[in-house]
Design a protein around this motif. Sequence first.
Motif, PDB file in Angstrom:
ATOM      1  N   ALA A 116       0.853  -1.183   0.000  1.00 27.73           N
ATOM      2  CA  ALA A 116       0.000   0.000   0.000  1.00 27.73           C
ATOM      3  C   ALA A 116       0.890   1.235   0.000  1.00 27.73           C
ATOM      4  O   ALA A 116       2.022   1.199   0.487  1.00 27.73           O
ATOM      5  N   PHE A 117       0.358   2.321  -0.541  1.00 23.94           N
ATOM      6  CA  PHE A 117       1.051   3.598  -0.521  1.00 23.94           C
ATOM      7  C   PHE A 117       0.062   4.660  -0.076  1.00 23.94           C
ATOM      8  O   PHE A 117      -1.055   4.745  -0.592  1.00 23.94           O
ATOM      9  N   ASP A 118       0.494   5.472   0.898  1.00 22.72           N
ATOM     10  CA  ASP A 118      -0.287   6.614   1.364  1.00 22.72           C
ATOM     11  C   ASP A 118       0.653   7.621   2.004  1.00 22.72           C
ATOM     12  O   ASP A 118       1.855   7.613   1.715  1.00 22.72           O
ATOM     13  N   ALA A 174       1.285  16.640  -4.458  1.00 22.04           N
ATOM     14  CA  ALA A 174       1.207  15.177  -4.368  1.00 22.04           C
ATOM     15  C   ALA A 174       2.271  14.526  -5.243  1.00 22.04           C
ATOM     16  O   ALA A 174       2.935  13.573  -4.819  1.00 22.04           O
ATOM     17  N   LEU A 175       2.467  15.035  -6.450  1.00 22.60           N
ATOM     18  CA  LEU A 175       3.479  14.460  -7.342  1.00 22.60           C
ATOM     19  C   LEU A 175       4.880  14.602  -6.741  1.00 22.60           C
ATOM     20  O   LEU A 175       5.696  13.669  -6.828  1.00 22.60           O
ATOM     21  N   ARG A 176       5.167  15.744  -6.135  1.00 22.80           N
ATOM     22  CA  ARG A 176       6.480  15.937  -5.491  1.00 22.80           C
ATOM     23  C   ARG A 176       6.644  14.967  -4.317  1.00 22.80           C
ATOM     24  O   ARG A 176       7.725  14.418  -4.102  1.00 22.80           O
ATOM     25  N   PHE A 215       9.699   8.766  -2.898  1.00 22.70           N
ATOM     26  CA  PHE A 215       9.705   7.345  -2.574  1.00 22.70           C
ATOM     27  C   PHE A 215      10.101   6.523  -3.797  1.00 22.70           C
ATOM     28  O   PHE A 215       9.884   6.950  -4.925  1.00 22.70           O
ATOM     29  N   PRO A 216      10.667   5.335  -3.567  1.00 24.61           N
ATOM     30  CA  PRO A 216      10.979   4.477  -4.722  1.00 24.61           C
ATOM     31  C   PRO A 216       9.726   4.153  -5.511  1.00 24.61           C
ATOM     32  O   PRO A 216       8.653   3.982  -4.932  1.00 24.61           O
ATOM     33  N   ALA A 217       9.883   4.077  -6.825  1.00 26.50           N
ATOM     34  CA  ALA A 217       8.773   3.702  -7.683  1.00 26.50           C
ATOM     35  C   ALA A 217       8.421   2.231  -7.474  1.00 26.50           C
ATOM     36  O   ALA A 217       9.266   1.451  -7.023  1.00 26.50           O
ATOM     37  N   GLY A 226       4.865  -4.786 -10.017  1.00 22.13           N
ATOM     38  CA  GLY A 226       3.940  -4.243  -9.030  1.00 22.13           C
ATOM     39  C   GLY A 226       4.619  -4.303  -7.670  1.00 22.13           C
ATOM     40  O   GLY A 226       5.677  -4.883  -7.503  1.00 22.13           O
ATOM     41  N   GLY A 227       4.056  -3.695  -6.716  1.00 17.39           N
ATOM     42  CA  GLY A 227       4.646  -3.724  -5.375  1.00 17.39           C
ATOM     43  C   GLY A 227       5.756  -2.721  -5.213  1.00 17.39           C
ATOM     44  O   GLY A 227       6.060  -1.935  -6.097  1.00 17.39           O
ATOM     45  N   ARG A 228       6.346  -2.774  -4.071  1.00 16.95           N
ATOM     46  CA  ARG A 228       7.359  -1.803  -3.696  1.00 16.95           C
ATOM     47  C   ARG A 228       8.704  -2.158  -4.314  1.00 16.95           C
ATOM     48  O   ARG A 228       9.116  -3.303  -4.322  1.00 16.95           O
ATOM     49  N   ALA A 229       9.381  -1.153  -4.779  1.00 17.06           N
ATOM     50  CA  ALA A 229      10.729  -1.349  -5.330  1.00 17.06           C
ATOM     51  C   ALA A 229      11.744  -1.308  -4.199  1.00 17.06           C
ATOM     52  O   ALA A 229      11.520  -0.683  -3.173  1.00 17.06           O
ATOM     53  N   GLY A 230      12.859  -1.920  -4.435  1.00 18.99           N
ATOM     54  CA  GLY A 230      14.007  -1.846  -3.547  1.00 18.99           C
ATOM     55  C   GLY A 230      13.681  -2.074  -2.171  1.00 18.99           C
ATOM     56  O   GLY A 230      14.023  -1.815  -1.160  1.00 18.99           O
TER      57      GLY A 230
END
Length: 150
Positions: free
Chosen positions: A75-77, A132-134, A139-141, A146-150
């Motif tokens: 999740a990302f928030d 929001a874009l900044r 954070f890592p893309a 899918g999912g979290r990088a690195g």
Amino acid sequence: MYRPSGRFRRTGAERQDQLLSWNRDDVAFFAAGACHILAYAFIATYPDAGFGPVGLWPRGARDACHVYVTDGVWAFDHDGWTLQSELLRGARAAEPLSDLRPRPIRMGLDAFCARHHHRPRQCFAFDPWERALRYIARFPAPDANGGRAG
């Protein structure tokens, strides 16, 4: 450790004064008041990463109290990357009487704002999209699967 959005609730003054609300730090701003903007900006930034918006609905509520994106695992928030299971555990522990339930949001940002009483972009002190874009760029893309990088 996940910091639930409820820790950052706006004061009455911040709810009435959009400039005061705007001047909070990014974590507080995107935790309470602009979580939906962050979620949809994330999806616009990574349209092919397999993430969708999800709302947390308190039992019996017509409107979500928090919006985030997830691919079902990550999740990302406002708090950056978190396992969805940890986000749900933390949010429920912070508000045990709310019986928070995740529900996919199957509409665009404007429709969501209108239907669920969330502030549309044009009703903030300034347009929150660039902010929001900044924030997302810090954070890592998501990785290619899918999912979290690195």
